[in-house]
Design a protein around this motif. Structure first.
Motif, PDB file in Angstrom:
ATOM      1  N   THR A 129     -44.711  -4.395   4.434  1.00  0.00           N
ATOM      2  CA  THR A 129     -43.905  -3.466   3.657  1.00  0.00           C
ATOM      3  C   THR A 129     -42.737  -2.891   4.447  1.00  0.00           C
ATOM      4  O   THR A 129     -41.593  -2.886   3.989  1.00  0.00           O
ATOM      5  CB  THR A 129     -44.791  -2.329   3.124  1.00  0.00           C
ATOM      6  N   HIS A 130     -43.009  -2.364   5.642  1.00  0.00           N
ATOM      7  CA  HIS A 130     -41.940  -1.753   6.441  1.00  0.00           C
ATOM      8  C   HIS A 130     -40.895  -2.789   6.833  1.00  0.00           C
ATOM      9  O   HIS A 130     -39.691  -2.513   6.775  1.00  0.00           O
ATOM     10  CB  HIS A 130     -42.525  -1.094   7.696  1.00  0.00           C
ATOM     11  N   GLU A 131     -41.369  -3.965   7.252  1.00  0.00           N
ATOM     12  CA  GLU A 131     -40.431  -5.008   7.678  1.00  0.00           C
ATOM     13  C   GLU A 131     -39.539  -5.436   6.518  1.00  0.00           C
ATOM     14  O   GLU A 131     -38.322  -5.632   6.690  1.00  0.00           O
ATOM     15  CB  GLU A 131     -41.201  -6.205   8.237  1.00  0.00           C
ATOM     16  N   PHE A 132     -40.127  -5.575   5.327  1.00  0.00           N
ATOM     17  CA  PHE A 132     -39.342  -5.989   4.161  1.00  0.00           C
ATOM     18  C   PHE A 132     -38.330  -4.927   3.754  1.00  0.00           C
ATOM     19  O   PHE A 132     -37.142  -5.218   3.546  1.00  0.00           O
ATOM     20  CB  PHE A 132     -40.266  -6.309   2.983  1.00  0.00           C
ATOM     21  N   LEU A 133     -38.784  -3.689   3.635  1.00  0.00           N
ATOM     22  CA  LEU A 133     -37.884  -2.637   3.174  1.00  0.00           C
ATOM     23  C   LEU A 133     -36.799  -2.336   4.212  1.00  0.00           C
ATOM     24  O   LEU A 133     -35.653  -2.028   3.848  1.00  0.00           O
ATOM     25  CB  LEU A 133     -38.677  -1.381   2.835  1.00  0.00           C
ATOM     26  N   ASN A 134     -37.142  -2.445   5.488  1.00  0.00           N
ATOM     27  CA  ASN A 134     -36.112  -2.278   6.524  1.00  0.00           C
ATOM     28  C   ASN A 134     -35.081  -3.404   6.460  1.00  0.00           C
ATOM     29  O   ASN A 134     -33.876  -3.179   6.674  1.00  0.00           O
ATOM     30  CB  ASN A 134     -36.748  -2.228   7.911  1.00  0.00           C
ATOM     31  N   LEU A 135     -35.544  -4.630   6.165  1.00  0.00           N
ATOM     32  CA  LEU A 135     -34.614  -5.745   6.000  1.00  0.00           C
ATOM     33  C   LEU A 135     -33.664  -5.476   4.840  1.00  0.00           C
ATOM     34  O   LEU A 135     -32.447  -5.707   4.955  1.00  0.00           O
ATOM     35  CB  LEU A 135     -35.389  -7.047   5.759  1.00  0.00           C
ATOM     36  N   CYS A 136     -34.194  -4.983   3.731  1.00  0.00           N
ATOM     37  CA  CYS A 136     -33.328  -4.683   2.585  1.00  0.00           C
ATOM     38  C   CYS A 136     -32.276  -3.650   2.957  1.00  0.00           C
ATOM     39  O   CYS A 136     -31.109  -3.751   2.536  1.00  0.00           O
ATOM     40  CB  CYS A 136     -34.164  -4.208   1.400  1.00  0.00           C
ATOM     41  N   GLU A 137     -32.659  -2.652   3.756  1.00  0.00           N
ATOM     42  CA  GLU A 137     -31.672  -1.668   4.202  1.00  0.00           C
ATOM     43  C   GLU A 137     -30.607  -2.317   5.084  1.00  0.00           C
ATOM     44  O   GLU A 137     -29.415  -2.007   4.956  1.00  0.00           O
ATOM     45  CB  GLU A 137     -32.364  -0.540   4.956  1.00  0.00           C
ATOM     46  N   LEU A 138     -31.018  -3.209   5.975  1.00  0.00           N
ATOM     47  CA  LEU A 138     -30.049  -3.901   6.823  1.00  0.00           C
ATOM     48  C   LEU A 138     -29.053  -4.699   5.993  1.00  0.00           C
ATOM     49  O   LEU A 138     -27.869  -4.781   6.323  1.00  0.00           O
ATOM     50  CB  LEU A 138     -30.773  -4.852   7.780  1.00  0.00           C
ATOM     51  N   LEU A 139     -29.538  -5.275   4.897  1.00  0.00           N
ATOM     52  CA  LEU A 139     -28.703  -6.123   4.061  1.00  0.00           C
ATOM     53  C   LEU A 139     -27.914  -5.343   3.014  1.00  0.00           C
ATOM     54  O   LEU A 139     -27.001  -5.894   2.397  1.00  0.00           O
ATOM     55  CB  LEU A 139     -29.574  -7.169   3.340  1.00  0.00           C
ATOM     56  N   GLY A 140     -28.283  -4.081   2.789  1.00  0.00           N
ATOM     57  CA  GLY A 140     -27.683  -3.334   1.691  1.00  0.00           C
ATOM     58  C   GLY A 140     -28.136  -3.860   0.338  1.00  0.00           C
ATOM     59  O   GLY A 140     -27.399  -3.794  -0.648  1.00  0.00           O
ATOM     60  N   ALA A 141     -29.363  -4.384   0.280  1.00  0.00           N
ATOM     61  CA  ALA A 141     -29.905  -4.998  -0.935  1.00  0.00           C
ATOM     62  C   ALA A 141     -30.999  -4.131  -1.536  1.00  0.00           C
ATOM     63  O   ALA A 141     -31.758  -3.470  -0.822  1.00  0.00           O
ATOM     64  CB  ALA A 141     -30.471  -6.378  -0.615  1.00  0.00           C
ATOM     65  N   GLU A 142     -31.097  -4.155  -2.863  1.00  0.00           N
ATOM     66  CA  GLU A 142     -32.178  -3.451  -3.549  1.00  0.00           C
ATOM     67  C   GLU A 142     -33.474  -4.238  -3.375  1.00  0.00           C
ATOM     68  O   GLU A 142     -33.522  -5.438  -3.637  1.00  0.00           O
ATOM     69  CB  GLU A 142     -31.875  -3.334  -5.042  1.00  0.00           C
ATOM     70  N   PRO A 143     -34.569  -3.589  -2.952  1.00  0.00           N
ATOM     71  CA  PRO A 143     -35.853  -4.288  -2.899  1.00  0.00           C
ATOM     72  C   PRO A 143     -36.442  -4.457  -4.290  1.00  0.00           C
ATOM     73  O   PRO A 143     -36.316  -3.584  -5.153  1.00  0.00           O
ATOM     74  CB  PRO A 143     -36.724  -3.360  -2.053  1.00  0.00           C
ATOM     75  N   TYR A 144     -37.059  -5.605  -4.519  1.00  0.00           N
ATOM     76  CA  TYR A 144     -37.738  -5.904  -5.779  1.00  0.00           C
ATOM     77  C   TYR A 144     -39.135  -6.378  -5.395  1.00  0.00           C
ATOM     78  O   TYR A 144     -39.312  -7.475  -4.884  1.00  0.00           O
ATOM     79  CB  TYR A 144     -36.946  -6.969  -6.532  1.00  0.00           C
ATOM     80  N   LEU A 145     -40.138  -5.517  -5.625  1.00  0.00           N
ATOM     81  CA  LEU A 145     -41.511  -5.842  -5.266  1.00  0.00           C
ATOM     82  C   LEU A 145     -42.227  -6.517  -6.427  1.00  0.00           C
ATOM     83  O   LEU A 145     -42.123  -6.075  -7.575  1.00  0.00           O
ATOM     84  CB  LEU A 145     -42.283  -4.578  -4.886  1.00  0.00           C
ATOM     85  N   ALA A 146     -42.965  -7.573  -6.115  1.00  0.00           N
ATOM     86  CA  ALA A 146     -43.862  -8.199  -7.081  1.00  0.00           C
ATOM     87  C   ALA A 146     -45.267  -7.700  -6.791  1.00  0.00           C
ATOM     88  O   ALA A 146     -45.809  -7.958  -5.715  1.00  0.00           O
ATOM     89  CB  ALA A 146     -43.788  -9.723  -6.967  1.00  0.00           C
ATOM     90  N   GLY A 147     -45.834  -6.956  -7.723  1.00  0.00           N
ATOM     91  CA  GLY A 147     -47.135  -6.323  -7.512  1.00  0.00           C
ATOM     92  C   GLY A 147     -48.294  -7.221  -7.890  1.00  0.00           C
ATOM     93  O   GLY A 147     -48.177  -8.129  -8.715  1.00  0.00           O
TER      94      GLY A 147
END
Length: 515
Positions: free
Chosen positions: A130-148
């Motif tokens: 979770t942290h690695e993914f959401l931090n990556l999205c911040e680096l990219l300036g991209a909205e995260p889209y989680l599949a639950g």
């Protein structure tokens, strides 16, 4: 000797593809009409724990000799920034419905190793969570889209994940997030409630899934000012029965509805090769790529019955070409090359999303690195940008621009008794008033001349870029990473309010119209 040379030359010329006279097309670009916004989210992406997408593709770890930022490859970060990636869907795919988020938080050396039951039963270390993914999205300036996880998870598990990520108070889960190194909550807009629950996500009946969606959606709340877009699992292609059952039972609780459609033009157990193909296979893929519009139309028809005001967005959150895996790579890894043919499929698909922008609000190509119709291929420290990547880069001009309707009358591309439109055209006006036109010519051999009237567009000059090659399967390799890239295009002119374009065969062209 002279006679032999002439004979050899004649034989060589006979072996070349025939190039008929240029096809003729007419069009009118309506710059005086507002076709709605082409959301940048139509240019979204998808990353799954599958093959080498996450590990080796995105994540190498902080100790890697490959330059990285917090474990994520720097070359991949920069490449995705360059195409202004708007969103990223994760962790699947089929993987999502067997993913338990608590496995991927906390110290990495304490995270459990799990079996990836969907993709080769390989071991997943959960190093990327979770942290690695959401931090990556911040680096990219991209909205995260989680599949639950709906297939093997619970409503409690998914609502806890939402709280862990988004709550800014002093709850146990918010404190756990802080213990793991993140003080402030993240913003999470897009939440998929399950994935392909008609198939790998649980082999569910649509009525059963609809009830589950309502239950899950009830407990996944907006916390601390965060507002969720809850995405219901839609159909496999144009499955009208699934659409009707889910939408009639659960439309009130959803803000978006998904759709999956792949282009393969072959049986699942005998897919086509990604390279080394002839014109028949070139044509079959380009012909099949337009099936996505039928799937969109079927979904729209059922959505309009329950949501005539178009409150609910349609997310085509898995699309792209699906071929036979490359030789000497595992079948479960879905690693395939990416050629000029795929670039044209991308252009056609993006144009279709533009045309349906009143309902289609997101699309996610599958997948971002090393899987299916990838943007990027990696091998150790090396990286290759694919022809599909270059189309996404060329089409950035359409992000959040106003669609300008285009009326097009052009020839079909006919082959072996079948036909498909030879041309696909889309146009937009950006926030600075610049008008851009993108064109795809699917014909393997014939150039196309487009004569386009410009209504409501004042232009006296045109510049452009083109992506094309002489080989149908032209592609980039680690030995030749720049074999196929966009080049300057001088085949367009504007005179007396009319645009004329000489579009090369097998090409993607993007034009900028200026005063």
């Amino acid at each position: 000797m002279r006679r032999n040379c002439l004979l050899a030359l004649a034989c060589a010329l006979a072996a070349l593809p025939l190039s008929a006279h240029a096809g003729e097309a007419t069009a009118t670009l309506h710059g005086d009409r507002d076709g709605g916004v082409i959301s940048r989210h139509l240019y979204g992406h998808f990353a799954e724990h599958l093959g080498r997408c996450i590990y080796d593709g995105i994540w190498v770890g902080e100790e890697s000799d490959i330059p990285n930022t917090s474990g994520v490859r720097n070359d991949v970060i920069e490449a995705l920034k360059a195409i202004q990636i708007p969103n990223l869907r994760w962790p699947g795919g089929c993987y999502a419905d067997d993913y338990h988020w608590r496995d991927g938080v906390g110290p990495r050396d304490e995270r459990p190793v799990r079996v990836n039951i969907h993709w080769g039963q390989v071991l997943d270390t959960n190093a990327f969570g979770t942290h690695e993914f959401l931090n990556l999205c911040e680096l990219l300036g991209a909205e995260p889209y989680l599949a639950g996880n709906v297939g093997s998870g619970t409503p409690q598990e998914l609502r806890d994940w939402v709280e862990y990520i988004t709550y800014d108070g002093d709850s146990e889960l918010a404190e756990l997030r802080r213990e793991h190194g993140r003080e402030e909550p993240w913003k999470l807009k897009y939440l998929g409630v399950g994935n392909e629950n008609w198939g790998c996500g649980g082999e569910m009946r649509p009525e059963y899934y609809a009830d589950l969606f309502r239950r899950y959606a009830t407990f996944c709340r907006d916390l601390s000012g965060n507002r969720l877009v809850r995405v219901a699992c839609g159909p496999n292609g144009g499955d009208r029965k699934w659409n009707a059952a889910v939408l009639s039972r659960a439309s009130r609780q959803m803000q978006a509805y998904s759709l999956h459609q792949y282009t393969l033009a072959a049986p699942w157990n005998d897919k086509l090769p990604a390279t080394g193909f002839d014109e028949a296979k070139w044509f079959s893929i380009l012909h099949d790529s337009r099936n996505i519009e039928n799937a969109i139309q079927v979904a729209e028809e059922e959505m309009d019955k329950v949501d005539p005001n178009k409150r609910i967005g349609l997310f085509v959150d898995e699309w792209g070409t699906w071929y036979r895996e490359e030789p000497n790579t595992p079948g479960y890894g879905l690693y395939q090359q990416n050629s000029l043919r795929d670039a044209l499929v991308a252009g056609i698909s993006l144009h279709l999303f533009h045309e349906h922008n009143d309902r289609v609000r997101m699309a996610n190509i599958a997948q971002v690195v090393n899987v299916l119709q990838a943007m990027i291929l990696t091998e150790g420290p090396d990286m290759v940008l694919t022809p599909t990547y270059h189309v996404f880069e060329m089409f950035k001009v359409h992000h959040d621009a106003t669609r300008l309707p285009v009326d097009l009358k052009g020839p079909d591309y006919e082959f072996d008794g079948k036909k498909t439109p030879a041309l696909s055209v889309s146009a937009s006006r950006d926030g600075d008033g610049a008008v851009h036109v993108s064109i795809v010519n699917t014909h393997a051999h014939d150039a196309m001349t487009i004569t386009c009237g410009l209504e409501g567009v004042s232009s006296s000059a045109v510049a452009g870029r083109v992506l094309t090659a002489s080989e149908l399967d032209a592609h980039n390799t680690f030995a030749k990473p720049h074999n196929l890239e966009p080049e300057d295009f001088d085949g367009a002119k504007v005179e007396d309010g009319e645009l004329t374009v000489e579009v090369p065969p097998r090409s993607v062209v993007v034009l900028s119209l200026t005063e």
